[in-house]
Design an enzyme around this catalytic site. Structure first.
Site, PDB file in Angstrom:
ATOM      1  N   GLU B  83      -7.338   1.474  -3.786  1.00 13.34           N
ATOM      2  CA  GLU B  83      -6.196   0.663  -3.359  1.00 13.34           C
ATOM      3  C   GLU B  83      -6.050   0.677  -1.835  1.00 13.34           C
ATOM      4  O   GLU B  83      -5.743  -0.334  -1.218  1.00 13.34           O
ATOM      5  CB  GLU B  83      -4.911   1.163  -4.024  1.00 13.34           C
ATOM      6  CG  GLU B  83      -4.913   0.982  -5.530  1.00 13.34           C
ATOM      7  CD  GLU B  83      -3.562   1.258  -6.183  1.00 13.34           C
ATOM      8  OE1 GLU B  83      -3.291   0.688  -7.238  1.00 13.34           O
ATOM      9  OE2 GLU B  83      -2.776   2.070  -5.629  1.00 13.34           O
ATOM     10  N   PHE B  84      -6.254   1.848  -1.251  1.00 13.73           N
ATOM     11  CA  PHE B  84      -6.058   2.021   0.185  1.00 13.73           C
ATOM     12  C   PHE B  84      -6.976   1.069   0.963  1.00 13.73           C
ATOM     13  O   PHE B  84      -6.563   0.385   1.911  1.00 13.73           O
ATOM     14  CB  PHE B  84      -6.355   3.470   0.569  1.00 13.73           C
ATOM     15  CG  PHE B  84      -5.717   3.946   1.844  1.00 13.73           C
ATOM     16  CD1 PHE B  84      -5.763   3.187   2.994  1.00 13.73           C
ATOM     17  CD2 PHE B  84      -5.064   5.183   1.894  1.00 13.73           C
ATOM     18  CE1 PHE B  84      -5.174   3.644   4.179  1.00 13.73           C
ATOM     19  CE2 PHE B  84      -4.462   5.638   3.060  1.00 13.73           C
ATOM     20  CZ  PHE B  84      -4.535   4.865   4.210  1.00 13.73           C
ATOM     21  N   ASN B 188       2.917  -2.138   7.525  1.00 11.52           N
ATOM     22  CA  ASN B 188       2.564  -2.987   6.390  1.00 11.52           C
ATOM     23  C   ASN B 188       2.136  -2.126   5.197  1.00 11.52           C
ATOM     24  O   ASN B 188       2.560  -2.361   4.061  1.00 11.52           O
ATOM     25  CB  ASN B 188       1.424  -3.935   6.800  1.00 11.52           C
ATOM     26  CG  ASN B 188       1.007  -4.853   5.673  1.00 11.52           C
ATOM     27  OD1 ASN B 188       1.810  -5.607   5.134  1.00 11.52           O
ATOM     28  ND2 ASN B 188      -0.251  -4.779   5.285  1.00 11.52           N
ATOM     29  N   ARG B 193       3.280   0.191  -0.069  1.00  7.79           N
ATOM     30  CA  ARG B 193       2.852   1.336  -0.867  1.00  7.79           C
ATOM     31  C   ARG B 193       3.935   2.386  -1.055  1.00  7.79           C
ATOM     32  O   ARG B 193       3.639   3.520  -1.467  1.00  7.79           O
ATOM     33  CB  ARG B 193       1.598   1.953  -0.248  1.00  7.79           C
ATOM     34  CG  ARG B 193       0.429   0.996  -0.115  1.00  7.79           C
ATOM     35  CD  ARG B 193      -0.025   0.373  -1.433  1.00  7.79           C
ATOM     36  NE  ARG B 193      -1.200  -0.474  -1.260  1.00  7.79           N
ATOM     37  CZ  ARG B 193      -1.846  -1.070  -2.254  1.00  7.79           C
ATOM     38  NH1 ARG B 193      -1.430  -0.970  -3.502  1.00  7.79           N
ATOM     39  NH2 ARG B 193      -2.905  -1.831  -2.016  1.00  7.79           N
TER      40      ARG B 193
END
Lengths: 239, 239, 239, 239
Positions: B83-84, B188, B193
């Site tokens: 995801e990162f 962002n 997240r």
């Protein structure tokens, strides 16, 4: 676990494409002509256009190769997607293990996958391996995938959230995505993800991402043959 | 398999940092002053500087927040890294499963991990789950990790290349990386997240990447407190 | 118009810098070592580190060169900024002609500026020019700058908005900006914006942006000498 | 100087377009469906698709809006291009003042251009101005353009290189370019370059770039009407 599917190949389909060699010429001509010349690739100009594209490639004028767009649908194991998504000049939408239940499709190295590496990091040579090694690799991949998928199902059946349960699934799990790139970014991808012994631009990608890159390369060659030829003649490095 | 390590937490260390609220002011002042004013954040100007930062954040002048740099060392399971790395405005160097043997460190959901989701995709609510569910999840994670690591070792011991053998390892495997971001990109990241029910900017991240984001947020708050306050007051959305 | 300033040079100052050769080594080592080794550049390891940096450069492993940050304050004519800002992997904050009145500082080609071009687009050769040509060029630049600035002032004095009045100002007007880049992006900038006859990577930049690039190159060489040497030895192309 | 052309408008033509609302749905569905569903936008599903697009926009799922491509041919004064090219998520090819002789086309503020600003930087209010102010502005723009172009021609006629001579040309000079963007980047451009008093997302662009942005917005609305509607309803901020 009859439902499990094992694959040794990858899928690359060109879903959307807005790309032609003439787009490169268009974009480059604005520098020197400064106005829109719609019929720029006439019969008589084909040679001149080819020369322009080759000059742009050789002299690293990269921006004219950006005014186009390729969208691919890709199916490959997660360890391939992990490498693919390191390429930042592209757009990605991947299947989500949070939003849906993963289908039991897993990668098993095929009979022609070279299994033994020698040499130093970044420049391994690969060799075939013995029958025993191949059988071991394929059996381990199958068995771990089956066990992991059973474990995944047990957690789901017990009401556990998909995003939690997926942790046990292996890197050989297939995923799918849409990826959109322009030709410049794609040439960079192909350059780094296909094998090259060229002393100026060596690259030693993992075979599985190379399988994806080779399919992308073929589709690129079909859609932009003059650009593709110039890319090869310039040492397969992106401008 | 006494060598296997199970973790329920993540690591985020600030390795390198070149960032201060005054950098934002510097960069913004060039617009209106047009020359370098080295001692721009004087005692008497603190209030004015704070006002400027808040104005930039609110009115979406994002570029002054880019002239700084944070480098983190992160250890987390691979499903978090997946995801990162979708965040493209950052620089990454990750441990390679091709170049080195992976260490047997695996993620197991901790006792406080909420295991049950309800609701629809993109806006799940999470609930604790029963003791049976927790025990199942932890046992399955442990067992699959152990089995997968044994399988990985069997292949390595038989002389199989690391890049081939790693396919059986689960997404719960820990990896490590350096990641470098500027404050704008980091805001962002934090915005998307960490959990937010704000009707303008909702976000429902997976808990494990949120654990990473919370640690990053804390380090950001320490290094750029005025910017951080302005970010919160503007609804936690990046300019 | 005694207030007008004419310049034939450019300004580049390193305002902020978080960069060292050892950062490259750090970031690269995570691939093969996988954990943080804080004192990685010891006395005895200097040779090994140099070898690693040279290998990364040559084999196009670009990402380890991204974990650092250089912020420059630059003063140059607008036609230089127009070329500079085509480099998208950088952060910019420039003086605004909307928010402030532009100061009357203009570029005049210096006595050593080669004025005559021969050859074809993309590969011009430049020659000195006659005294008459130089005098003409300098006189025209001075006269047009003065006339344009008087015109600009007349509109401002009549109450016209700055963003409207600035339209008459010439491309030789000086502007100023902060720009932040990492070493990988900077090497790409230097590669394209300094002259090279190398058959693999030719570049023929305009002299004025090359003046900026040369100053940036010097600061880069001071801060990252091993990386800089490796960049030169690899043909001055960014990895 | 009868050859000089004065313009008060800008040109935006859609040269190439590969974009449809259905592409957004495609890309998003891969998350939840995980396989290619080619006829995804059926008659009966139109309502569902519209709902999905609105959800993606509102919840800041930006990536599904990237799998498309718009290429525009733009003619505008250089001060507009300077602002345009600060948008880094786009591809540009512009007319080159090094490779070709610039044509004498210059911008003059039209009769409806508001000339007087009041208020503070970043949030000016603009007012019409008197007839005297308008006449002054138009006369100054015409006179400076003519004088600058004569100066440019004198240097060219004396054999001076184009890249040197162009320094005297004003920011009101027209240039032309191809620019390629995806819908996500375009929404960001429209959001920042059209006027908005919305308290969450205010923007106060210069009128001349807004003239470009309005034409781009219209073409976007035609090609992706459902996405455009969702963009407006979500406060005209890019996801």
């Amino acid at each position: 676990m009859s439902e499990i599917v094992f694959r040794s190949d990858v899928t690359v389909e060109l879903v959307r494409c807005s790309a032609a060699d003439s787009d490169v010429v268009f974009a480059a001509r604005v520098s020197t002509v400064g106005e829109q010349s719609k019929d720029v690739v006439g019969q008589e100009d084909a040679g001149r256009d080819r020369g322009l594209i080759r000059y742009l490639m050789r002299d690293r004028h990269g921006s004219p190769f950006e005014h186009n767009s390729f969208t691919f649908f890709v199916e490959a194991p997660i360890f391939v997607f992990r490498e693919f998504m390191r390429h930042r000049i592209a757009s990605y939408n991947e299947e989500s293990g949070r939003y849906r239940e993963m289908r039991p499709v897993f990668y098993v190295p095929g009979d022609d996958r070279r299994l033994i590496q020698k040499g130093k990091p970044g420049a391994y040579d690969f060799y075939e391996g013995t029958d025993e090694q191949r059988e071991l690799v394929q059996a381990e991949h199958r068995r771990q995938a089956e066990a992991a998928y059973e474990s995944y199902r047990r957690m789901l059946d017990a009401g556990v959230a998909r995003e939690v349960a997926r942790g046990v699934l292996p890197l050989s799990l297939f995923s799918s995505m849409y990826v959109t790139m322009n030709a410049r970014s794609m040439m960079n991808f192909i350059s780094l993800r296909t094998t090259s012994d060229d002393s100026h631009f060596p690259s030693f990608p993992q075979r599985e991402i190379e399988m994806v890159a080779e399919k992308i390369e073929q589709l690129f060659a079909e859609k932009m043959p003059i650009t593709y030829e110039a890319f090869n003649d310039a040492g397969r490095v992106a401008p």
